[in-house]
Design a protein around this motif. Structure first.
Motif, PDB file in Angstrom:
ATOM      1  N   PRO A   1       0.836  -1.206   0.000  1.00  0.00           N
ATOM      2  CA  PRO A   1       0.000   0.000   0.000  1.00  0.00           C
ATOM      3  C   PRO A   1       0.868   1.251   0.000  1.00  0.00           C
ATOM      4  CG  PRO A   1       0.044  -0.978   2.180  1.00  0.00           C
ATOM      5  CD  PRO A   1       0.734  -1.947   1.265  1.00  0.00           C
ATOM      6  N   LEU A   2       0.259   2.387  -0.347  1.00  0.00           N
ATOM      7  CA  LEU A   2       1.021   3.635  -0.386  1.00  0.00           C
ATOM      8  C   LEU A   2       1.619   3.995   0.970  1.00  0.00           C
ATOM      9  CD1 LEU A   2      -0.963   6.098  -2.678  1.00  0.00           C
ATOM     10  CD2 LEU A   2       1.091   4.792  -3.177  1.00  0.00           C
ATOM     11  N   ASP A   3       0.963   3.555   2.048  1.00  0.00           N
ATOM     12  CA  ASP A   3       1.495   3.836   3.379  1.00  0.00           C
ATOM     13  C   ASP A   3       2.903   3.274   3.568  1.00  0.00           C
ATOM     14  OD1 ASP A   3      -0.867   5.028   3.914  1.00  0.00           O
ATOM     15  OD2 ASP A   3      -1.633   3.505   5.297  1.00  0.00           O
ATOM     16  N   ALA A   4       3.285   2.299   2.748  1.00  0.00           N
ATOM     17  CA  ALA A   4       4.626   1.715   2.858  1.00  0.00           C
ATOM     18  C   ALA A   4       5.713   2.746   2.583  1.00  0.00           C
ATOM     19  CB  ALA A   4       4.770   0.535   1.898  1.00  0.00           C
ATOM     20  N   LEU A   5       5.380   3.822   1.876  1.00  0.00           N
ATOM     21  CA  LEU A   5       6.377   4.859   1.609  1.00  0.00           C
ATOM     22  C   LEU A   5       6.900   5.473   2.904  1.00  0.00           C
ATOM     23  CD1 LEU A   5       4.707   6.728  -1.404  1.00  0.00           C
ATOM     24  CD2 LEU A   5       6.464   4.962  -1.478  1.00  0.00           C
ATOM     25  N   TYR A   6       6.065   5.474   3.939  1.00  0.00           N
ATOM     26  CA  TYR A   6       6.480   6.031   5.231  1.00  0.00           C
ATOM     27  C   TYR A   6       7.324   5.050   6.033  1.00  0.00           C
ATOM     28  CZ  TYR A   6       2.576   9.263   4.274  1.00  0.00           C
ATOM     29  OH  TYR A   6       1.725  10.166   3.707  1.00  0.00           O
ATOM     30  N   ARG A   7       7.443   3.823   5.562  1.00  0.00           N
ATOM     31  CA  ARG A   7       8.083   2.762   6.346  1.00  0.00           C
ATOM     32  C   ARG A   7       9.413   2.307   5.744  1.00  0.00           C
ATOM     33  NH1 ARG A   7       4.876   4.666   9.162  1.00  0.00           N
ATOM     34  NH2 ARG A   7       3.098   3.695  10.226  1.00  0.00           N
ATOM     35  N   MET A   8       9.917   3.042   4.781  1.00  0.00           N
ATOM     36  CA  MET A   8      11.202   2.702   4.162  1.00  0.00           C
ATOM     37  C   MET A   8      12.223   3.787   4.467  1.00  0.00           C
ATOM     38  SD  MET A   8      10.333   1.352   0.329  1.00  0.00           S
ATOM     39  CE  MET A   8       8.588   1.327  -0.050  1.00  0.00           C
ATOM     40  N   HIS A   9      13.463   3.374   4.661  1.00  0.00           N
ATOM     41  CA  HIS A   9      14.562   4.319   4.838  1.00  0.00           C
ATOM     42  C   HIS A   9      15.598   4.068   3.748  1.00  0.00           C
ATOM     43  CE1 HIS A   9      17.653   6.822   6.668  1.00  0.00           C
ATOM     44  NE2 HIS A   9      18.498   5.838   6.398  1.00  0.00           N
ATOM     45  N   LEU A  10      16.021   5.139   3.093  1.00  0.00           N
ATOM     46  CA  LEU A  10      17.058   5.042   2.068  1.00  0.00           C
ATOM     47  C   LEU A  10      18.176   6.019   2.403  1.00  0.00           C
ATOM     48  CD1 LEU A  10      14.909   4.987  -1.216  1.00  0.00           C
ATOM     49  CD2 LEU A  10      15.817   3.034   0.066  1.00  0.00           C
ATOM     50  N   ASP A  11      19.399   5.511   2.553  1.00  0.00           N
ATOM     51  CA  ASP A  11      20.549   6.368   2.816  1.00  0.00           C
ATOM     52  C   ASP A  11      20.987   7.082   1.543  1.00  0.00           C
ATOM     53  OD1 ASP A  11      21.262   5.840   5.653  1.00  0.00           O
ATOM     54  OD2 ASP A  11      21.428   3.771   4.931  1.00  0.00           O
ATOM     55  N   THR A  12      21.718   8.184   1.717  1.00  0.00           N
ATOM     56  CA  THR A  12      22.284   8.856   0.553  1.00  0.00           C
ATOM     57  C   THR A  12      23.236   7.899  -0.170  1.00  0.00           C
ATOM     58  OG1 THR A  12      23.970   9.838   1.993  1.00  0.00           O
ATOM     59  CG2 THR A  12      22.068  11.204   1.421  1.00  0.00           C
ATOM     60  N   ALA A  13      23.211   7.950  -1.480  1.00  0.00           N
ATOM     61  CA  ALA A  13      24.071   7.133  -2.359  1.00  0.00           C
ATOM     62  C   ALA A  13      23.844   5.643  -2.196  1.00  0.00           C
ATOM     63  CB  ALA A  13      25.549   7.473  -2.151  1.00  0.00           C
TER      64      ALA A  13
ATOM     65  N   SER B   1      17.460  -5.933  -4.277  1.00  0.00           N
ATOM     66  CA  SER B   1      18.192  -5.359  -3.140  1.00  0.00           C
ATOM     67  C   SER B   1      17.569  -4.026  -2.772  1.00  0.00           C
ATOM     68  CB  SER B   1      19.679  -5.180  -3.464  1.00  0.00           C
ATOM     69  OG  SER B   1      19.864  -4.185  -4.449  1.00  0.00           O
ATOM     70  N   LEU B   2      17.801  -3.613  -1.508  1.00  0.00           N
ATOM     71  CA  LEU B   2      17.227  -2.375  -0.997  1.00  0.00           C
ATOM     72  C   LEU B   2      18.228  -1.701  -0.059  1.00  0.00           C
ATOM     73  CD1 LEU B   2      14.606  -0.597  -0.753  1.00  0.00           C
ATOM     74  CD2 LEU B   2      14.063  -1.950   1.283  1.00  0.00           C
ATOM     75  N   ASN B   3      18.453  -0.415  -0.269  1.00  0.00           N
ATOM     76  CA  ASN B   3      19.321   0.396   0.595  1.00  0.00           C
ATOM     77  C   ASN B   3      20.707  -0.228   0.774  1.00  0.00           C
ATOM     78  OD1 ASN B   3      19.638   2.796   2.127  1.00  0.00           O
ATOM     79  ND2 ASN B   3      19.419   1.653   4.029  1.00  0.00           N
ATOM     80  N   ASP B   4      21.289  -0.657  -0.321  1.00  0.00           N
ATOM     81  CA  ASP B   4      22.622  -1.274  -0.321  1.00  0.00           C
ATOM     82  C   ASP B   4      23.685  -0.160  -0.299  1.00  0.00           C
ATOM     83  OD1 ASP B   4      24.991  -2.605  -0.816  1.00  0.00           O
ATOM     84  OD2 ASP B   4      24.251  -3.707  -2.562  1.00  0.00           O
ATOM     85  N   THR B   5      24.461  -0.118   0.773  1.00  0.00           N
ATOM     86  CA  THR B   5      25.517   0.895   0.912  1.00  0.00           C
ATOM     87  C   THR B   5      26.895   0.272   1.083  1.00  0.00           C
ATOM     88  OG1 THR B   5      25.125   1.023   3.307  1.00  0.00           O
ATOM     89  CG2 THR B   5      23.945   2.606   1.924  1.00  0.00           C
TER      90      THR B   5
END
Length: 212
Positions: free
Chosen positions: A175-187, A204-208
């Motif tokens: 659901p669109l509410d999932a946008l509030y539940r993700m964290h993405l670091d810079t780069a 993959s997600l938020n791979d740093t």
């Protein structure tokens, strides 16, 4: 597009979604939408590190949001890959309207009811800005057009927090509410496969790892 799980008859279009490097506003945790904010010195270093990691990947095209922070991040990867940068307005960041440049605390102090409504409803926009629902429609259209142009290829898309989250949210049918539940670091790097004859798959997600 089918949502069933199973074997696919086509090679996927692989989207490598790279968030731009650090900016002064990302350090200060400010709403950063359409303002043309430059990368910090650390942001340039992050972009270079991402480019070095991507240099050995079989990437066919580089696409960037039109803003300075994404164009500068994309330029490092494009140089390493020997490819031009294609600008795509559809992957620009959310328009945060009157909250642009504010911290969350500053926005809440000025408009507590408005911020609460924005947090509770993806269809609510900041004053003079863009709702997450509007961003989803824009990004989905940009994603579909990109896949049509580069079907079966691997494309590096240098973008921002919200558009990258939208691609992931759409891929997992959240659901669109999932946008509030993700964290993405810079780069950070994120990978999504788009199959012509099947679902999208998040690899993959938020791979740093390149920033360690």
């Amino acid at each position: 597009m089918s949502t069933a799980w199973g074997a696919h008859d086509t090679e996927p279009t692989r989207l490598l979604l790279l968030r731009h490097g650090q900016t002064p506003w990302s350090v200060e945790r400010r709403f950063a939408g359409r303002e043309d904010i430059p990368l910090t010195e650390d942001g340039h270093a992050q972009a270079k590190a991402a480019a070095q990691r991507l240099a050995s990947r079989p990437i066919d095209a580089v696409v960037s949001s039109p803003l300075l922070r994404t164009r500068d991040t994309a330029a490092y990867a494009a140089e390493a890959l020997g490819l031009p940068v294609e600008i795509d307005e559809g992957f620009v960041e959310t328009d945060f309207g009157a909250w642009e440049g504010m911290t969350f605390a500053e926005a809440r102090a000025e408009a507590p009811v408005g911020v609460d409504r924005w947090l509770a409803d993806p269809g609510t926009a900041p004053p003079g800005g863009e709702s997450f629902g509007e961003v989803v429609r824009r990004v989905v259209a940009a994603r579909d057009a990109l896949v049509e142009r580069h079907r079966g290829r691997t494309v590096l898309v240098v973008s921002h927090v919200t558009p990258i989250k939208v691609v992931v949210q759409q891929a997992v049918l959240a659901p669109l509410d999932a946008l509030y539940r993700m964290h993405l670091d810079t780069a950070c790097l994120n990978e999504v496969d788009v199959f012509a004859d099947g679902p999208m798959v998040v690899r993959s997600l938020n791979d740093t790892a390149h920033l360690d």
